[in-house]
Structure formats: structure tokens, C-alpha cells
Scaffold this active site. Structure first.
Site, PDB file in Angstrom:
ATOM      1  N   HIS A 107       0.816  -1.219   0.000  1.00 33.35           N
ATOM      2  CA  HIS A 107       0.000   0.000   0.000  1.00 33.35           C
ATOM      3  C   HIS A 107       0.850   1.269   0.000  1.00 33.35           C
ATOM      4  O   HIS A 107       0.345   2.352  -0.269  1.00 33.35           O
ATOM      5  CB  HIS A 107      -0.993  -0.002   1.176  1.00 33.35           C
ATOM      6  CG  HIS A 107      -0.392   0.242   2.514  1.00 33.35           C
ATOM      7  ND1 HIS A 107      -0.215  -0.756   3.445  1.00 33.35           N
ATOM      8  CD2 HIS A 107       0.069   1.370   3.093  1.00 33.35           C
ATOM      9  CE1 HIS A 107       0.322  -0.242   4.535  1.00 33.35           C
ATOM     10  NE2 HIS A 107       0.508   1.047   4.342  1.00 33.35           N
ATOM     11  N   ASP A 137       0.236  -7.582   1.674  1.00 34.63           N
ATOM     12  CA  ASP A 137       0.644  -6.175   1.793  1.00 34.63           C
ATOM     13  C   ASP A 137       2.168  -6.034   1.758  1.00 34.63           C
ATOM     14  O   ASP A 137       2.766  -5.358   2.601  1.00 34.63           O
ATOM     15  CB  ASP A 137       0.079  -5.544   3.068  1.00 34.63           C
ATOM     16  CG  ASP A 137       0.125  -4.016   3.007  1.00 34.63           C
ATOM     17  OD1 ASP A 137       0.303  -3.470   1.900  1.00 34.63           O
ATOM     18  OD2 ASP A 137       0.000  -3.369   4.063  1.00 34.63           O
ATOM     19  N   SER A 216       4.739   2.807   7.529  1.00 34.42           N
ATOM     20  CA  SER A 216       4.403   1.627   6.740  1.00 34.42           C
ATOM     21  C   SER A 216       5.588   1.163   5.919  1.00 34.42           C
ATOM     22  O   SER A 216       6.249   1.956   5.250  1.00 34.42           O
ATOM     23  CB  SER A 216       3.250   1.930   5.794  1.00 34.42           C
ATOM     24  OG  SER A 216       2.077   2.164   6.499  1.00 34.42           O
TER      25      SER A 216
END
Length: 369
Positions: A107, A137, A216
Site C-alpha cells: 500500500h 501487503d 508503513s
């Protein structure tokens, strides 16, 4: 009820996406309003750091200096009409070799037309997105650069991680580059749907090391500098995309399993049976008047799925798969995940006291997501 659990009166839903804005992917913030919301990972405060003694702080400082070159800032840019930038965002990545490969979250790079990597010394290079695994992910990008800037991180073994073990997270929360936070492993074996297709990501590590948007794709590390997870999400019952004490990381063993395909740029497909169900317990067996005391009770079957075409029905209890007894839902899921899309598996079910054998040809998770 915890809104991030997948319960269906009282059975666990296997194949539904998250509802609401509770589990936030550790994403980047876009400039334009119609872009996806940002999400996840870490900046610490003194109160959040259980490792606050002077001696430990000195050790963490030394550790930070050693591993900092392996952690990069990843920024992306989306182009609109006539090549005019229409959205930007930032995340984090981990250098994994001297050939230019860098691991991050899917993402973090999803939806961008251009991706750039900024190293510890401030040098910025354009990167190519080589491989993506939305179901876990994960993604790998590559830069073309002499090995002087590429300092690989050491990848650990997430199977050896213990609850209570001290860890650190390094990333770029809210654009604050190279922030260090510390905490512990708060839990293991967590399950969350991916932000892309709802496929359950299994065996996630839970940590209280502070993570926020921009972290992230960054590393969750042991105190000897080994990467044991890739920070990916936070849980916030209030719906905000900021840290309230529960963060999640994709275990590094999952990343290592798919790393060769990611580097090769191969499409990664995940097998799906297509049921919702739960582990049979004594209480469940009594409540539903089951003829067996262990297995997986099928709550529903997705239309057109492998399970549907094999003849599975609501109320069946899966007791064996591929010749292996199935006692829990996780055992069944592990068997499915060990296969490839298109593989045929043998399933034995109990249906009202009768044992039935059937075969299911596994389909792509994305096919019905």
C-alpha cells in the site's frame, strides 16, 4: 465486541473485507481529496518506551546508528493530466541486498506513477516497483546504484519471536524521517484482512512500539538488529489513523517466503477455498448438535468458489484435508496456503453423521474478492 474481529453469530468470517475505518493500513497521505486515505506506522513518546533506563538508551543509540543506513524513505507521486502531479505520499522501506532491492508495503507504492527512495545520507533515487503481493501487503522496489548506499538489513526468524520480547521500529511517521520507537511484542498469531482484497494476513505480530502514518513498510527489529516484521497497520477503535497502542507487522518469514517471486517480478496468487467457518469446540458442537467434536464448521459457502463447486454446504464439518486431520481453522488455512492456485485438494467432511469425500480445485483469492 472488538470491531476488528471477524465474527458472524458466532462463526468467524474468512473471506470478508474489513468494515469501517478501524484497522488502518500504514499508508501515506495524499494531497488530493479523492485519493485513498493514508495509514500507519510509528513515532514514539517517552511514555510509550518501556526501555527507558540510561544503559538501555545508550544501547539503543548504538543500535540505531548501526541499522539506520538500512532504512529508507519511500515517496510516491501520482500524475494527473499532462503529467501534473496530483497526489503524493511517503512511507518506509528496508534494504535487503546490495543489488538495489528494497522491501516495503504494497500500500506504500500502490497507485503511484513514480516512486523514489531517499537514503540515510539524503541521496534520492528513482525506483522501479518490481513485485507486489497485495494479499500480504508486501512489495519490492529496486534502485540502480553502486553498493555504497545499499546496506542490507539482517533478516531474522519471526517464528522464534516471543510475547514480551523487546523490539524497536524505525520509520518516517508523518514525514519525520528516521524516527526510532521502542516497545515489546504484545501478541503473535494475529489475523487481519489485507487492505487490497480482504485476504487474511496470518500470524501478524502485535506491538506497542508506536507506529503512525509513514512508518508503513519499515522494519520491526529485535535488539540485536534483526528484522522480524514489516510494520503495516494500526488498530484504532475510534477510527483514526493514528497509534493508540496496538500496531501490527507482517512477519518476516512471510516476506521471505514470497521474496524470490517479488524480486523476479512474478505475479503472486493466493489460493482460496471460499468458505466462512470456525473451529469446532465442545460448546459449538453442543449448540449445533454436531456428530463430531473437532474440525471446522462451515458457516457459509461463497457462490462460484472452489468450495461451492466441490459441493460443500453450510453445516458441513471439515475433518480432514489432503489426508491430514483438521482440528482447527488455522490448521485448515495452513494446508490451503501451502498449495498453489489450481491445485486440487481432497476434503473429508462430516455431514449429519455421514462421512463424505470430495475434491476442490483452489481458485485465486482475487477472483471473488
Amino acid at each position: 465486541m472488538n470491531r476488528t474481529s471477524w465474527l458472524l453469530a458466532p462463526l468467524i468470517i474468512l473471506s470478508m473485507a474489513i468494515g469501517g475505518a478501524l484497522v488502518i493500513g500504514a499508508e501515506r497521505v495524499f494531497d488530493d481529496e479523492d485519493a485513498p486515505a493514508s495509514g500507519t506506522v510509528a513515532d514514539a513518546t517517552p511514555d510509550a518506551d518501556p526501555l527507558n533506563s540510561p544503559a538501555v538508551a545508550a544501547d539503543l543509540s548504538a543500535l540505531y546508528e548501526r541499522v539506520r543506513p538500512s532504512v529508507v524513505l519511500i515517496s510516491g507521486q501520482r500524475l494527473g493530466r499532462n503529467g501534473v502531479p496530483s497526489g503524493t505520499g511517503t512511507g518506509t522501506g528496508v534494504v535487503i541486498d546490495t543489488d538495489g532491492h528494497i522491501m516495503t508495503n504494497d500500500h506504500v507504492v500502490r497507485g503511484f506513477d513514480e516512486v523514489f527512495v531517499t537514503f540515510a545520507n539524503g541521496d534520492e533515487l528513482e525506483a522501479e516497483v518490481l513485485g507486489r503481493d497485495p494479499g500480504n501487503d508486501l512489495a519490492v522496489v529496486r534502485v540502480s546504484e553502486p553498493s555504497g548506499l545499499l546496506v542490507p538489513a539482517e533478516l531474522g526468524d519471526s517464528a522464534q519471536v516471543k510475547v514480551g520480547q523487546a523490539v524497536i521500529a524505525i520509520g518516517n511517521p508523518f514525514g519525520l524521517e528516521a524516527s526510532l520507537t521502542s516497545g515489546i511484542i504484545s501478541g503473535a498469531g494475529r489475523l487481519l484482512p489485507s487492505s487490497a482484497n480482504g485476504r487474511p494476513i496470518r500470524n501478524l505480530l502485535q506491538t506497542d512500539a508506536a507506529v503512525n502514518p509513514g512508518n508503513s513498510g519499515g522494519p520491526l527489529m529485535t535488539l540485536d538488529g534483526k528484522v522480524i516484521g514489516i510494520n503495516t497497520a494500526v488498530e484504532n477503535p475510534a477510527g483514526g489513523n493514528f497509534f493508540v497502542g496496538v500496531g501490527y507487522a507482517v512477519p518476516i518469514n512471510t516476506a521471505k517466503q514470497f521474496l524470490p517471486k517479488l524480486i523476479a517480478g512474478e505475479e503472486i496468487r493466493h489460493p482460496r477455498l471460499g468458505i466462512a467457518g470456525d473451529t469446532v469446540t465442545p460448546r459449538l458442537a453442543k449448540e449445533f448438535e454436531l456428530e463430531v467434536e473437532s474440525g471446522v464448521l462451515v458457516a457459509s459457502v461463497d457462490q462460484g468458489s472452489a468450495a461451492d463447486e466441490a459441493g460443500l454446504r453450510e453445516g458441513d464439518v471439515i475433518v480432514a484435508m489432503d489426508g491430514q486431520d483438521v482440528a482447527t481453522f488455522d490448521e485448515m488455512a495452513g494446508i490451503i496456503d501451502s498449495h498453489e492456485v489450481g491445485d486440487t485438494i481432497k476434503i473429508r467432511v462430516d455431514r449429519d453423521g455421514d462421512e463424505i469425500e470430495m475434491e476442490a480445485t483452489l481458485k485465486d483469492w482475487d477472483a471473488l474478492a
